[in-house]
Design a protein around this motif. Structure first.
Motif, short mmCIF file in Angstrom:
data_model
loop_
_atom_site.label_atom_id
_atom_site.label_comp_id
_atom_site.label_asym_id
_atom_site.label_seq_id
_atom_site.Cartn_x
_atom_site.Cartn_y
_atom_site.Cartn_z
N THR A 86 0.30 -1.35 -0.02
CA THR A 86 0.17 -0.30 -0.01
C THR A 86 1.25 1.29 -0.25
OG1 THR A 86 -0.01 -0.26 2.25
CG2 THR A 86 -1.83 -1.41 0.96
N ALA A 87 2.55 1.44 0.26
CA ALA A 87 2.49 2.23 0.79
C ALA A 87 4.97 1.87 0.26
CB ALA A 87 2.50 3.08 1.51
N GLY A 88 5.07 2.47 0.06
CA GLY A 88 6.59 2.67 -0.86
C GLY A 88 7.42 3.74 -1.23
N THR A 89 8.52 3.66 -1.20
CA THR A 89 9.68 4.74 -1.14
C THR A 89 10.92 3.99 -1.36
OG1 THR A 89 10.23 5.69 0.85
CG2 THR A 89 8.52 6.45 -0.55
N VAL A 90 11.64 4.53 -2.50
CA VAL A 90 13.16 4.17 -3.00
C VAL A 90 13.45 5.47 -2.64
CG1 VAL A 90 14.79 2.47 -4.43
CG2 VAL A 90 12.27 1.88 -3.46
N ALA A 91 15.03 5.48 -2.81
CA ALA A 91 15.69 7.07 -2.78
C ALA A 91 16.93 6.42 -3.22
CB ALA A 91 15.48 7.15 -1.66
N VAL A 92 17.54 7.33 -3.73
CA VAL A 92 18.56 7.07 -4.61
C VAL A 92 19.49 8.09 -4.15
CG1 VAL A 92 20.48 6.17 -6.67
CG2 VAL A 92 17.64 4.84 -6.48
N ASP A 93 20.97 8.13 -3.52
CA ASP A 93 22.14 8.68 -3.65
C ASP A 93 22.97 8.74 -5.24
OD1 ASP A 93 24.03 10.63 -3.29
OD2 ASP A 93 25.27 9.70 -1.50
N LEU A 94 21.93 9.98 -6.09
CA LEU A 94 22.63 10.35 -7.49
C LEU A 94 24.00 10.85 -7.58
CD1 LEU A 94 19.67 12.36 -8.85
CD2 LEU A 94 20.23 9.28 -9.05
N THR A 95 24.29 11.09 -6.16
CA THR A 95 25.70 11.39 -6.44
C THR A 95 27.07 10.15 -6.18
OG1 THR A 95 25.95 11.79 -3.55
CG2 THR A 95 25.28 13.74 -4.92
N ALA A 96 26.05 9.24 -5.39
CA ALA A 96 27.11 7.87 -5.48
C ALA A 96 26.98 7.27 -7.07
CB ALA A 96 26.65 7.50 -4.48
N VAL A 97 26.04 7.73 -8.21
CA VAL A 97 26.02 6.91 -9.35
C VAL A 97 27.10 7.60 -9.68
CG1 VAL A 97 24.18 6.43 -11.50
CG2 VAL A 97 23.52 6.97 -9.38
N ASP A 141 20.03 18.83 -6.35
CA ASP A 141 19.12 17.87 -5.86
C ASP A 141 19.47 16.60 -5.84
OD1 ASP A 141 16.90 16.48 -5.38
OD2 ASP A 141 15.69 17.61 -7.28
N PRO A 142 20.51 16.36 -4.96
CA PRO A 142 21.05 14.54 -5.27
C PRO A 142 20.43 13.78 -5.24
CG PRO A 142 21.41 16.27 -2.60
CD PRO A 142 20.29 16.69 -3.53
N THR A 143 19.16 13.94 -4.61
CA THR A 143 18.52 12.89 -4.91
C THR A 143 17.26 12.20 -5.45
OG1 THR A 143 18.52 12.74 -1.87
CG2 THR A 143 17.27 11.12 -2.69
N ALA A 144 17.21 11.14 -5.92
CA ALA A 144 16.21 10.71 -6.82
C ALA A 144 15.40 9.55 -6.60
CB ALA A 144 16.09 9.91 -8.22
N THR A 145 13.83 10.31 -5.87
CA THR A 145 13.01 9.11 -5.30
C THR A 145 11.54 8.01 -5.74
OG1 THR A 145 13.30 10.59 -3.05
CG2 THR A 145 10.99 9.27 -3.17
N PHE A 146 11.60 7.49 -5.53
CA PHE A 146 10.41 6.34 -6.89
C PHE A 146 9.48 6.52 -5.50
CE2 PHE A 146 7.46 2.58 -7.50
CZ PHE A 146 7.06 3.34 -8.37
N THR A 147 8.12 6.89 -5.82
CA THR A 147 6.94 6.37 -4.59
C THR A 147 5.69 5.33 -5.37
OG1 THR A 147 8.15 9.15 -3.69
CG2 THR A 147 5.82 7.65 -2.64
N LEU A 148 5.68 5.16 -4.16
CA LEU A 148 3.94 4.20 -5.00
C LEU A 148 2.37 5.05 -4.66
CD1 LEU A 148 3.02 1.24 -5.73
CD2 LEU A 148 2.73 1.01 -3.51
N THR A 149 2.15 4.78 -5.51
CA THR A 149 0.74 5.88 -5.72
C THR A 149 -0.26 5.02 -5.79
OG1 THR A 149 0.99 6.63 -8.03
CG2 THR A 149 2.25 7.70 -6.73
N GLY A 150 -0.40 3.44 -5.63
CA GLY A 150 -1.60 2.71 -5.88
C GLY A 150 -1.07 1.36 -5.28
N PRO A 151 -1.97 0.70 -4.16
CA PRO A 151 -1.93 -0.14 -3.84
C PRO A 151 -1.82 -1.18 -5.13
CG PRO A 151 -4.25 0.26 -4.20
CD PRO A 151 -3.26 1.56 -4.82
N VAL A 152 -1.12 -2.92 -4.35
CA VAL A 152 -0.28 -3.66 -5.41
C VAL A 152 -0.63 -4.67 -5.00
CG1 VAL A 152 1.33 -5.16 -6.67
CG2 VAL A 152 0.86 -2.07 -6.36
N PRO A 153 -1.81 -5.33 -5.22
CA PRO A 153 -1.61 -6.93 -3.97
C PRO A 153 -0.60 -7.81 -4.22
CG PRO A 153 -3.23 -6.67 -6.46
CD PRO A 153 -2.03 -5.42 -6.13
#
Length: 244
Positions: free
Chosen positions: A120-131, A151-163
């Motif tokens: 129902t919720a999730g975030t994944v944050a990536v430190d772009l300075t380390a790529v 803006d050193p961080t890229a973030t994926f944020t879930l926006t809908g539920p996944v069964p």
């Protein structure tokens, strides 16, 4: 006393031979330059084939698709991302030769929440300075284009539920993760094609790939004439989470 001259021996004067050396050197340099232009990109492309990291795309074999939520008490609750890899994959064209480039980092954090058998919720944050790739110059350009200093961080944020369909230990589910990708001061709606694997009772791995058009996040794909970057690429991630 008899004297000999270069004219009498049939050999050209020494100063004549010396005067031709600059032209010979220029001709050799021109040939080497032409070979570098023609052969160099092919050699570079072949070298890069072995340097590009393997895709973090979800494995298709053995994956099933959940049809409805199923509650497993051991799955319910918050899971913390404790490790993983994230980065990008993009194609370059170097003097007509296609080259695949990958940037990777293990500086990944995040959190997942499972409620009622659904993610129902999730975030994944990536430190772009380390790529990083295999080229410091490319990495510098990557950071400049994405405004990493601001803006050193890229973030994926879930926006809908996944069964998750119960997600038994050893099971691999093919899912689509609706979400937003925040990078370079912008947010864009995306859909990550992913798998969720429960490798152990207390370990879940989420592997996904997000197709991305660079202009959607305010990035103009560079074109330097002899080398250009395709307008589209892929953001990839593979993260492991354990109960928080």
């Amino acid at each position: 006393m008899t004297t000999t001259s270069s004219a009498g021996t049939g050999r050209p004067p020494a100063h004549g031979r010396r005067s031709r050396w600059p032209w010979v050197l220029l001709a050799v340099a021109a040939v080497l330059g032409l070979l570098a232009v023609l052969v160099g990109p092919r050699v570079y492309a072949r070298l890069q084939e072995g340097r590009a990291a393997a895709p973090l795309s979800p494995p298709a074999a053995g994956a099933s698709t959940p049809t409805a939520p199923a509650t497993d008490p051991a799955l319910e609750g918050t899971w913390a991302v404790t490790g993983g890899t994230a980065g990008y994959r993009v194609d370059e064209v170097l003097n007509g030769q296609d080259v695949t480039v990958t940037g990777r980092t293990e500086q990944v954090t995040g959190e997942l929440t499972v409620t009622g058998g659904e993610l129902t919720a999730g975030t994944v944050a990536v430190d772009l300075t380390a790529v990083a790739t295999d080229s410091a110059n490319r990495d510098g350009q990557f950071r400049r284009l994405l405004g990493v200093d601001e803006d050193p961080t890229a973030t994926f944020t879930l926006t809908g539920p996944v069964p998750l369909g119960g997600l038994d230990v050893g099971a691999v589910l093919a899912v689509t993760l609706p979400g937003t990708l925040a990078v370079n001061g912008r947010e864009v709606a995306v859909r990550a094609l992913a798998t969720v694997e429960r490798a152990a009772e207390d370990a879940v791995t989420v592997t996904g790939a997000v197709p991305l058009t660079w202009s959607d996040v305010g990035v103009q794909a560079p074109d330097l004439g002899f080398v250009s970057v395709e307008d589209t690429g892929t953001v990839e991630f593979a993260v492991t989470a354990t109960p928080a």
